[in-house]
Write a protein that holds these residues in place. Structure first.
Motif, PDB file in Angstrom:
ATOM      1  N   ALA A  34      47.163  33.413  46.009  1.00 55.10           N
ATOM      2  CA  ALA A  34      48.484  33.044  45.471  1.00 55.10           C
ATOM      3  C   ALA A  34      48.721  33.739  44.138  1.00 55.10           C
ATOM      4  CB  ALA A  34      48.568  31.523  45.306  1.00 55.10           C
ATOM      5  N   ALA A  35      47.685  33.769  43.275  1.00 57.73           N
ATOM      6  CA  ALA A  35      47.844  34.385  41.956  1.00 57.73           C
ATOM      7  C   ALA A  35      48.033  35.896  42.080  1.00 57.73           C
ATOM      8  CB  ALA A  35      46.634  34.062  41.081  1.00 57.73           C
ATOM      9  N   LEU A  93      42.969  45.102  44.819  1.00 57.96           N
ATOM     10  CA  LEU A  93      42.914  44.140  43.724  1.00 57.96           C
ATOM     11  C   LEU A  93      42.061  42.927  44.106  1.00 57.96           C
ATOM     12  CD1 LEU A  93      44.134  44.154  40.907  1.00 57.96           C
ATOM     13  CD2 LEU A  93      46.159  43.010  41.818  1.00 57.96           C
ATOM     14  N   LYS A  94      42.177  42.500  45.347  1.00 58.36           N
ATOM     15  CA  LYS A  94      41.366  41.347  45.769  1.00 58.36           C
ATOM     16  C   LYS A  94      39.895  41.737  45.904  1.00 58.36           C
ATOM     17  CE  LYS A  94      40.939  37.560  49.038  1.00 58.36           C
ATOM     18  NZ  LYS A  94      41.438  36.946  50.281  1.00 58.36           N
ATOM     19  N   ALA A  95      39.664  42.916  46.468  1.00 62.93           N
ATOM     20  CA  ALA A  95      38.267  43.358  46.624  1.00 62.93           C
ATOM     21  C   ALA A  95      37.592  43.485  45.264  1.00 62.93           C
ATOM     22  CB  ALA A  95      38.226  44.689  47.382  1.00 62.93           C
ATOM     23  N   VAL A  96      38.322  43.995  44.297  1.00 60.50           N
ATOM     24  CA  VAL A  96      37.773  44.151  42.945  1.00 60.50           C
ATOM     25  C   VAL A  96      37.562  42.783  42.309  1.00 60.50           C
ATOM     26  CG1 VAL A  96      38.476  44.866  40.618  1.00 60.50           C
ATOM     27  CG2 VAL A  96      38.567  46.503  42.508  1.00 60.50           C
ATOM     28  N   MET A 127      45.530  41.104  34.203  1.00 61.77           N
ATOM     29  CA  MET A 127      46.959  41.321  33.911  1.00 61.77           C
ATOM     30  C   MET A 127      47.165  42.530  33.006  1.00 61.77           C
ATOM     31  SD  MET A 127      48.883  37.651  33.694  1.00 61.77           S
ATOM     32  CE  MET A 127      47.974  36.818  32.412  1.00 61.77           C
ATOM     33  N   GLN A 128      46.416  42.578  31.906  1.00 64.03           N
ATOM     34  CA  GLN A 128      46.670  43.635  30.923  1.00 64.03           C
ATOM     35  C   GLN A 128      46.346  45.025  31.463  1.00 64.03           C
ATOM     36  OE1 GLN A 128      45.097  42.999  26.983  1.00 64.03           O
ATOM     37  NE2 GLN A 128      45.422  45.116  26.361  1.00 64.03           N
ATOM     38  N   LEU A 162      51.120  38.381  40.836  1.00 65.74           N
ATOM     39  CA  LEU A 162      50.982  39.614  40.041  1.00 65.74           C
ATOM     40  C   LEU A 162      51.522  40.811  40.821  1.00 65.74           C
ATOM     41  CD1 LEU A 162      47.427  39.225  38.437  1.00 65.74           C
ATOM     42  CD2 LEU A 162      49.658  38.654  37.455  1.00 65.74           C
ATOM     43  N   PHE A 163      51.218  40.813  42.122  1.00 65.85           N
ATOM     44  CA  PHE A 163      51.606  41.944  42.962  1.00 65.85           C
ATOM     45  C   PHE A 163      53.128  41.996  43.144  1.00 65.85           C
ATOM     46  CE2 PHE A 163      51.794  44.145  47.166  1.00 65.85           C
ATOM     47  CZ  PHE A 163      51.166  45.313  46.772  1.00 65.85           C
TER      48      PHE A 163
END
Lengths: 541, 458
Positions: free
Chosen positions: A266-267, A131-134, A169-170, A271-272
Motif C-alpha cells: 500500500a505504501a 522498489l519492492k524487491a529492494v 522517499m528522498q 509513492l509510486f
C-alpha cells in the motif's frame, strides 16, 4: 551510442552496431540473457577453496571474498554480452545505493552480488517491482536498518526506525521537493520549492516498515546474517508489525490491520502513484547514462514514458530506457548543445573503456591455496586511485549528488556536473597515473605481466586488490608506422570519431618525432595515453 | 610569487562586492591594513573543520553525570544510555549545577579539556533565528530547509544559506581573505575529504588532496624529464599542449583547467611537504580521520615553503548515522575521534603551532534522544568540540538542553531544538581567524538575528 549504452566501444561492437538501427540494437540488447553474478561468485569461491555460503561467516575471509565479487563485477562489465543491462544496473546502483564501505555490509559479498543481480534483473522490468524487491532485500535491510525494525514499545520507550522510510522517499522514489514533469521544482508564491513530505509522513511510513527480519530465522530475536539470510527477501514477523492505520501526505490512508506485506504494498503504491517519481527517476537515469544537463523537454519526454509506456503501464523501465536512448537529444546532443551536452566520464568508465577497447585479457593470480587462477580482471582498489568503486560509495548519497555544481564557471553558468564532485586534485593526478600505468608495457606480447607470475617476489597475491590487465594491442601496433592511421583508430574506438584536429596533430607530431628511435609498441602506448588523458576523452558526449 | 596579480584580482573582487554592499569597502581597507601589518607568515592561522558525516549522537558524547540530570537522560535513552559510572568526569558546573562527563572512549579529549585546550559548545545547530518550542509548533519561526535530511543539513551548516545557489562560509571568508596569502596558486582552502560546500566561494575553489598525499603522474615526470629524458620531456610537452588547447565544451574546459592546476600543485605541494620537517608524533592506523589529520599536519608543517598565512582544512569522518547497533558502532567512532584528534593536537604541539591552529567539529545534526530499538534517528541540535591553545578551554559554552522527553528543548521524540546557531559558532571561529566584523553580514547571513556574535570560546 556505444559510449552511452555500454562499458566501452570495441571494434567488433562498433562494426556490428553500424549494421543496425539504434532501436534494433537496443531490442537485441534487451533480449540478451542476463549475466548473473551470484552463481559465478559461488563457483569462484569454491574454486579458491572457500565454502560459498557458510552459515557462520569467517571474518578473516571477508576481504578475499569481496575481491572475488569485485572481479566478477569487472569481468561482467568488460567481457559480458549483456552490456546495456549491466550499464543500466550500474546506473541503478547509483540511485538505489548500498555500499560495503560501512562495516554493516562487511563480509556480505554474496548478498551484494545478489543485490546487483536484482538491479540487473529489473533493469528492463517495472520500477514498482524493483522498489519492492529492494525494500525487502536483506542487504538494503541491513544498510538502512529496516531489518529488525519493530513497532513502538512504550514500556521500552522505543519507536520505529525512520532510516528506510526517509531514504526510500528522498532518494529512491519522490525526492524532497515537488517536481514538474520536466524535473524542475514547483515553486510557491514566494518562489520557494515546495517540500514533498514532512516529519509526520516519515513517522507514519516508518511504522509501515516494521516487523521484518532475516528469512532464515524462526524467532524475532534470533541472530542470522549470513548464508541464505544474505540472499532471501526478508520475512515478516506480524507480532512486531505496527498494525494501526497510517496516513501519508495528509490524505493518503493505509487502513489498519493489514499484513506487513500488504502495508508495504500500500505504501509503495502511494509513492509510486506520486507525480514526482517519473521525473525524479527519469532525470537521474538520463544523467547517469547520457548527459548531466538534460533539457527540461528531454526529461519531460522520458518522464511521460515512465508515466505511460503507451500501453497504459507506469514504471516500465524497458520503455524508459529506450526513450532515453532514442531521444533526439541523446542522438543529436553534440549539435543541439555543443558546449554543454554530455557528462564527465566516470573514472570507472575510463578503465572499462580501456579494457574493452583493447580486449583486456586479465591476469592469472596465485591463490592462497597455491593454485594459479584463470585470468582475472582485478580492480577492487579502484576507489584508491580512481575515486570510485562499485558498491563502494561513502553513504547512501552515492559518490556524488545529482545536483552537484562545481564551483567556478560551471556553477556560475548554473550547470550541473555530478561527476566533478569526486574529481579532486589528487584523484585527477592518480587516475591519469593509473591509466598510464595500465597502458605502458601491459600488452599481451610483452614479457612483464608474465614475469609477475614467474618471479616469486613479484607474484600477484590473492589478497592484493589491483592488477592492471594485459591488453591486446596487436592491431594498433600494425598501424604504428603510420601515426595518422594509428591515431584515427584510437579516435574511432575511444572518441567515436570526434577527435579535434589539434588533438590529432599534437599526438601525431609527438609520436612522429620519436618514430626513428621508438618501437611500435612505444608509439601505441604514447598515443593511447595521450588520448585517454585528454580533456576530450574526459567528457562522454 | 606574484603578489601584483593577486592584489589586482582581489581589488576586482572587492570592487564587485562594493556594488552590492556598503560594508565591503570598509572590509577592503581593513584587510589591506591587516595585510600590511602582518606581511609574511608571522601570524599564521588555520581553521580545521572535522566533519562527522551522518549525524553524530552528541548526547552520548557529552553526558550529564549529576544525579537528577543523569536520571532524566537515562530514562529517555534507556538501553542506549552510557552507564553513569563509565563517564569520564569533566570539571565545571553548568546550567544550575548540572555536571557533565565524556563518553568513556574520549579519555585523551577529557585530558585536553582539563588542560583548558578543549572547549565544548552545547546544543548548537542549524537555525535561521532563535527558535522556541512554541514558535516551532506554531510554525512561526523561519527554519532551515529540510530539517533532518542529511545532505540538506550538511549544505546548510556549510553554507548557512537556504537559497538554491549557495557557497560555503569558509569559501566566502576566503574570497575576502585569500589575498593575505602570498601564494596565488594554492587555494586558501584545502580539503582532505574531497569536494565540500563549506570551502567553496564565489572565487575560491578548494584544493583537495587525498589523505595519502600528493602523487605524481606515472611516465610524465616533468622535473626528471627536463634534464634527462628527451622522450618523456616531449610526452610531458605534448600533454601540456593538449591541456592548453582551446576547449569550447564547458565541462572539458573545466576538466583541463583543473587538471593543469592539479598537476602544477602536485609538484609544488608534494615538494614542500617532502622538504618540511618530518612529524614524529604517531598517528593511529586504520583511522580515516587520523589519516586526514596527519596529512593536514604535514601541510601545516610546509606552510613556510608554501608561503601561506591563512588556511582552512576540511577533514571528514563517516558512518555516524547510527540508526542501528549504535552502542557498538558509536564506541568505535568515539575512540577513532579521540585517537585522531589527540594525535593531531600532539603533532601541532610538536610543530609549535598549537596556538595557531584551531580545530572544531561539525556534524549533520544531533540525534533523537529516544531509541528505535538499537539506534537513533535524525535529530537537530548537538554538542561540539573546539580544540587548540587559542581556545579558552575547560568550559562548556552555550546552553545545555533539558534531556527529559517533552521538555521545552524537545520538539518530539527527543529531537532537541538548538539554542545556539551555527552562524554564531562560525562567526566566533572566523573572528579569531581574522575575518573583519564588517564582512560578517555577507559571510553569516543569519547572524544578525542573534544577540551574541562572539560566543567567547576563542
Amino acid at each position: 551510442m556505444l559510449d552511452q549504452a555500454t562499458f566501452g566501444t570495441t571494434a567488433k561492437t562498433l562494426v556490428a552496431a553500424m549494421e543496425k538501427s539504434r532501436e534494433q540494437w537496443l531490442d537485441e540488447q534487451v533480449a540478451l540473457p542476463q549475466t548473473l553474478h551470484l552463481p559465478l561468485l559461488d563457483e569462484r569461491l569454491t574454486e579458491i577453496g572457500f565454502e560459498p555460503a557458510p552459515e557462520v561467516e569467517k571474518d578473516d575471509e571477508g576481504w578475499v571474498r569481496d575481491i572475488q565479487r569485485s572481479d566478477i563485477w569487472w569481468e561482467s562489465a568488460v567481457w559480458g554480452q549483456d552490456q546495456l543491462r549491466q550499464r543500466v544496473a550500474y546506473a541503478l546502483s547509483q540511485i538505489l545505493v548500498i555500499s560495503n564501505v560501512s562495516d554493516v555490509l562487511y563480509n556480505d559479498s554474496r548478498g551484494i552480488a545478489n543485490y546487483h543481480d536484482i538491479l540487473a534483473a529489473h533493469a528492463f522490468g517495472n520500477y514498482r517491482d524493483l522498489l519492492k524487491a529492494v525494500t525487502l532485500n536483506p542487504m538494503m535491510g541491513e544498510y538502512l536498518s529496516m531489518v529488525r525494525n519493530e513497532k513502538a514499545d512504550a514500556q521500552r520507550n522505543i519507536r520505529p526506525d525512520e532510516n528506510y522510510a526517509r531514504e526510500v522517499m528522498q532518494l529512491f522514489s519522490i525526492g524532497l521537493v515537488q517536481l514538474n514533469i520536466d524535473g524542475s521544482p514547483v515553486l510557491d508564491n514566494q518562489q520557494q520549492p515546495v517540500p514533498t513530505y514532512g516529519q509526520d509522513d516519515i513517522k507514519n511510513l516508518a511504522r509501515v516498515f516494521t516487523g521484518w527480519n532475516h528469512a532464515t530465522i524462526n524467532q524475532w530475536w534470533e541472530w542470522a546474517s549470513s548464508g541464505a539470510a544474505e540472499i532471501l527477501p526478508m520475512k515478516a514477523f506480524p507480532a512486531y508489525h505496527d498494525t494501526g492505520s497510517k496516513t501519508l501526505f495528509s490524505d493518503k490512508s493505509i487502513p489498519a490491520d493489514l499484513t506487513p506485506e500488504q502495508d508495504i504494498d500500500a505504501a509503495l503504491d502511494i509513492l509510486f502513484a506520486h507525480s514526482n517519481i517519473a521525473p525524479f527517476i527519469s532525470k537521474q537515469l538520463i544523467q547517469r547514462l547520457i548527459t548531466s544537463n538534460p533539457s527540461p523537454d528531454y526529461v519531460a519526454r522520458v518522464a511521460s514514458v515512465f508515466n505511460d509506456n503507451g500501453a497504459g503501464e507506469k514504471g516500465d523501465l524497458k520503455a524508459v530506457i529506450k526513450a532515453i536512448y532514442l531521444d533526439d537529444e541523446a542522438i543529436n546532443g553534440p549539435t543541439l548543445a555543443p558546449t554543454t551536452f554530455g557528462k564527465l566520464r566516470e573514472p570507472l568508465l575510463k578503465v572499462t573503456g580501456l579494457w574493452r577497447a583493447f580486449k583486456a585479457q586479465g591476469i592469472p593470480v596465485r591463490e592462497n591455496n597455491g593454485s594459479l587462477s584463470l585470468n582475472r580482471l582485478r580492480f577492487r582498489g579502484s576507489d584508491r586511485e580512481m575515486g570510485q568503486r562499485p558498491y563502494g560509495s561513502f553513504s547512501v548519497f552515492n559518490f556524488y549528488r545529482p545536483d552537484y555544481q562545481q564551483p567556478g564557471e560551471i556553477k556560475n553558468n548554473d550547470l550541473i556536473a555530478p561527476e566533478f564532485q569526486i574529481m579532486t586534485d589528487s584523484q585527477l593526478v592518480s587516475s591519469i597515473s593509473r591509466l598510464s600505468g595500465s597502458i605502458f608495457w601491459r600488452d599481451t606480447k610483452n614479457a612483464w605481466p608474465q614475469s609477475e607470475l614467474t618471479n616469486p617476489d613479484n607474484q600477484p597475491k590473492a589478497d592484493w586488490d589491483l592488477y592492471p590487465a594485459q591488453l591486446f594491442l596487436e592491431e594498433e601496433k600494425q598501424l604504428a608506422n603510420d601515426p595518422s592511421a594509428l591515431v584515427e583508430r584510437l579516435n574511432l574506438l575511444l572518441l567515436h570519431g570526434t577527435m579535434s584536429t589539434q588533438l590529432r596533430a599534437t599526438i601525431i607530431d609527438f609520436i612522429t618525432e620519436f618514430q626513428p628511435y621508438s618501437s611500435a609498441e612505444m608509439r601505441v602506448y604514447d598515443a593511447l595515453v595521450l588520448v585517454m588523458a585528454s580533456p576530450e576523452y574526459a567528457i562522454q558526449r | 610569487m606574484n603578489t601584483t596579480l593577486n592584489r589586482r584580482h582581489f581589488l576586482q573582487r572587492a570592487a564587485t562586492l562594493a556594488l552590492g554592499s556598503s560594508s565591503a569597502m570598509a572590509t577592503l581597507s581593513r584587510l589591506q591594513l591587516a595585510h600590511a601589518q602582518t606581511a609574511g607568515q608571522s601570524d599564521y592561522k588555520a581553521l580545521v573543520c572535522v566533519f562527522l558525516f551522518g549525524g553524530n549522537d552528541a548526547f552520548n558524547m557529552v553526558v550529564p553525570r549529576s544525579t537528577t540530570e543523569y536520571a532524566a537522560y537515562s530514562a529517555t535513552r534507556q538501553s542506549l544510555a552510557v552507564p553513569q559510572n563509565e563517564l569520564i568526569a569533566i570539571d565545571g558546573q553548568q546550567n544550575n549545577g548540572a555536571e557533565y562527563g565524556l563518553h568513556p572512549a574520549l579519555a585523551d579529549l577529557a585530558q585536553l579539556y582539563s588542560n583548558n585546550k578543549l572547549a565544548i559548545l552545547g546544543n548548537v545547530g542549524a537555525l535561521i533565528e532563535p527558535t522556541s518550542k512554541i514558535a516551532y509548533q506554531a510554525k512561526t519561526a523561519a527554519l532551515p530547509p529540510q530539517l533532518f535530511s542529511h545532505n540538506d543539513q550538511q549544505n546548510f551548516l556549510q553554507s548557512l544559506q537556504s537559497t538554491q545557489k549557495r557557497n560555503g562560509w569558509a569559501g566566502r571568508a576566503a574570497d575576502l581573505m585569500h589575498s593575505l596569502n602570498n601564494n596565488p596558486r594554492l587555494s586558501m582552502n584545502i580539503s582532505l575529504n574531497g569536494s565540500n560546500l563549506w570551502q567553496a566561494g564565489a572565487d575560491v575553489v578548494p584544493y583537495s588532496v587525498n589523505p595519502e598525499g600528493v602523487g605524481t603522474i606515472n611516465a610524465m615526470d616533468r622535473k626528471a624529464s627536463a634534464t634527462e629524458n628527451g622522450w618523456e620531456h616531449s610526452r610531458v610537452a605534448a600533454f601540456q599542449a593538449i591541456l592548453a588547447q582551446q576547449q569550447n565544451h564547458i565541462l572539458a574546459r573545466n576538466y583541463a583547467e583543473h587538471m593543469n592546476r592539479a598537476w602544477d600543485l602536485s609538484e609544488e605541494v608534494g615538494d614542500a611537504v617532502a622538504a618540511s620537517a618530518q612529524i614524529q608524533t604517531l598517528f593511529p592506523e586504520d583511522n580515516r580521520l587520523a589519516a586526514g589529520l596527519k596529512m593536514t599536519a604535514k601541510l601545516i608543517a610546509a606552510r613556510d615553503s608554501l608561503n601561506v598565512s591563512r588556511q582552512t582544512f576540511f577533514v571528514g569522518m563517516g558512518d555516524f548515522d547510527t540508526h542501528g547497533d549504535q552502542n557498538r558502532r558509536q564506541s568505535l567512532l568515539m575512540s577513532q575521534l579521540n585517537d585522531g584528534l589527540a594525535a593531531f593536537y600532539n603533532a601541532l604541539e610538536e610543530l609549535g603551532v598549537a596556538d595557531k591552529v584551531t580545530t572544531f567539529t561539525m556534524s549533520d545534526f544531533g540525534r533523537t534522544l529516544t531509541s528505535n530499538g538499537d539506534g537513533t534517528d535524525h535529530g537537530w541540535g548537538g554538542h561540539h568540540f573546539i580544540i587548540g591553545d587559542a581556545v579558552a578551554g575547560g568550559r562548556i559554552y552555550g546552553t545545555m538542553p533539558d534531556l527529559a522527553i517533552g521538555s521545552n528543548d524537545d520538539m518530539g521524540e527527543g529531537r532537541i531544538i538548538p539554542t545556539t546557531s551555527i552562524d554564531q559558532y562560525a562567526a566566533t571561529l572566523s573572528g579569531w581567524f581574522g575575518l573583519p566584523g564588517s564582512a560578517y553580514a555577507d559571510v553569516f547571513p543569519n547572524l544578525a538575528n542573534f544577540d551574541v556574535t562572539d560566543l567567547g570560546f576563542l
